[in-house]
Design a protein around this motif. Sequence first.
Motif, mmCIF file in Angstrom:
data_model
loop_
_atom_site.group_PDB
_atom_site.id
_atom_site.type_symbol
_atom_site.label_atom_id
_atom_site.label_comp_id
_atom_site.label_asym_id
_atom_site.label_seq_id
_atom_site.Cartn_x
_atom_site.Cartn_y
_atom_site.Cartn_z
ATOM 1 N N SER A 1 -1.636 3.331 -4.568
ATOM 2 C CA SER A 1 -2.218 4.019 -4.095
ATOM 3 C C SER A 1 -3.741 3.322 -4.543
ATOM 4 N N ASP A 2 -4.635 3.808 -3.508
ATOM 5 C CA ASP A 2 -6.096 3.649 -4.069
ATOM 6 C C ASP A 2 -6.725 4.298 -5.001
ATOM 7 N N ASP A 3 -5.941 6.105 -5.251
ATOM 8 C CA ASP A 3 -5.883 6.422 -5.837
ATOM 9 C C ASP A 3 -5.488 6.261 -7.337
ATOM 10 N N HIS B 1 8.828 -0.269 -12.641
ATOM 11 C CA HIS B 1 9.673 1.528 -13.116
ATOM 12 C C HIS B 1 9.955 3.054 -12.104
ATOM 13 N N GLN B 2 8.900 2.576 -11.426
ATOM 14 C CA GLN B 2 8.527 3.804 -10.374
ATOM 15 C C GLN B 2 8.860 4.369 -10.889
ATOM 16 N N TYR B 3 7.271 4.460 -11.559
ATOM 17 C CA TYR B 3 6.669 5.976 -11.602
ATOM 18 C C TYR B 3 5.496 6.317 -11.348
ATOM 19 N N LEU B 4 4.737 8.011 -11.112
ATOM 20 C CA LEU B 4 4.112 8.703 -10.102
ATOM 21 C C LEU B 4 2.993 9.228 -11.502
ATOM 22 N N LEU B 5 1.914 8.281 -11.222
ATOM 23 C CA LEU B 5 1.127 9.371 -12.205
ATOM 24 C C LEU B 5 0.434 10.622 -11.467
ATOM 25 N N CYS C 1 -1.817 19.745 -7.352
ATOM 26 C CA CYS C 1 -1.474 18.387 -8.593
ATOM 27 C C CYS C 1 -1.187 17.839 -7.293
ATOM 28 N N SER C 2 -1.125 16.035 -7.729
ATOM 29 C CA SER C 2 -0.783 15.049 -6.509
ATOM 30 C C SER C 2 -0.482 13.755 -7.425
ATOM 31 N N LEU C 3 0.623 13.645 -6.699
ATOM 32 C CA LEU C 3 1.782 12.208 -7.500
ATOM 33 C C LEU C 3 1.094 11.395 -6.576
ATOM 34 N N VAL C 4 0.799 9.906 -7.862
ATOM 35 C CA VAL C 4 0.056 9.147 -7.673
ATOM 36 C C VAL C 4 0.861 7.804 -7.653
ATOM 37 N N LYS D 1 0.727 -1.204 -0.001
ATOM 38 C CA LYS D 1 0.012 0.024 0.143
ATOM 39 C C LYS D 1 0.635 1.172 -0.308
ATOM 40 N N GLN D 2 0.583 2.079 -0.885
ATOM 41 C CA GLN D 2 1.190 2.975 -1.181
ATOM 42 C C GLN D 2 0.504 4.483 -0.797
ATOM 43 N N HIS D 3 0.579 5.540 -0.717
ATOM 44 C CA HIS D 3 0.406 7.424 -0.122
ATOM 45 C C HIS D 3 -0.186 8.203 -1.246
#
Length: 168
Positions: A23-25, A45-49, A16-19, A2-4
């Motif tokens: 994450s549930d988001d 690849h450890q990418y954040l949306l 903005c947010s980095l998902v 689980k990630q936040h």
Amino acid sequence: MKQHTADGAILGPGQCSLVPPGSDDFSVYGGAETVRRAREWALTHQYLLYRGPAEKCVHGLYRMDSCTFSACTSVGMDHTQIWVQHDGRSAFLLTHPYVDEIPAPLSVYANMHGLRVDSYSFDGWYADQALPIRLTIPQSWPLWPIERDAVLLLHTQPIEWPEADAGS
């Protein structure tokens, strides 16, 4: 794991947010299988949306409050998201149009903004018929607004990533 989500409320208006993929988001356009493939790709690849203003065009990389430019919707992009490296130091647009090669207007669009345009098969999580096209901020450029904000968010709200396979 689980990630936040790193919530950008601290950045003020136009937040903005980095998902992260855990994450549930986390969600992308498409059915459950598409989301699963995107999640697996982003985790590998450890990418954040990126979620925020202008999240489907280059103006999100500039962190503009919105985008009303018709050029951004007429250059051949489809199923487009902005992705940020796990450390916030690089960002790119990834689009998946149903084409066999990079459309010329999309190359011009990328060049106008100083972005590199490439297509990598490993980015092809959206659909077999959709060509993955990446528009990347070159490393030689100074810090872009999205990178500045991402580094700040990740410094104040670090995201934990699973350890690489210990048995490998």
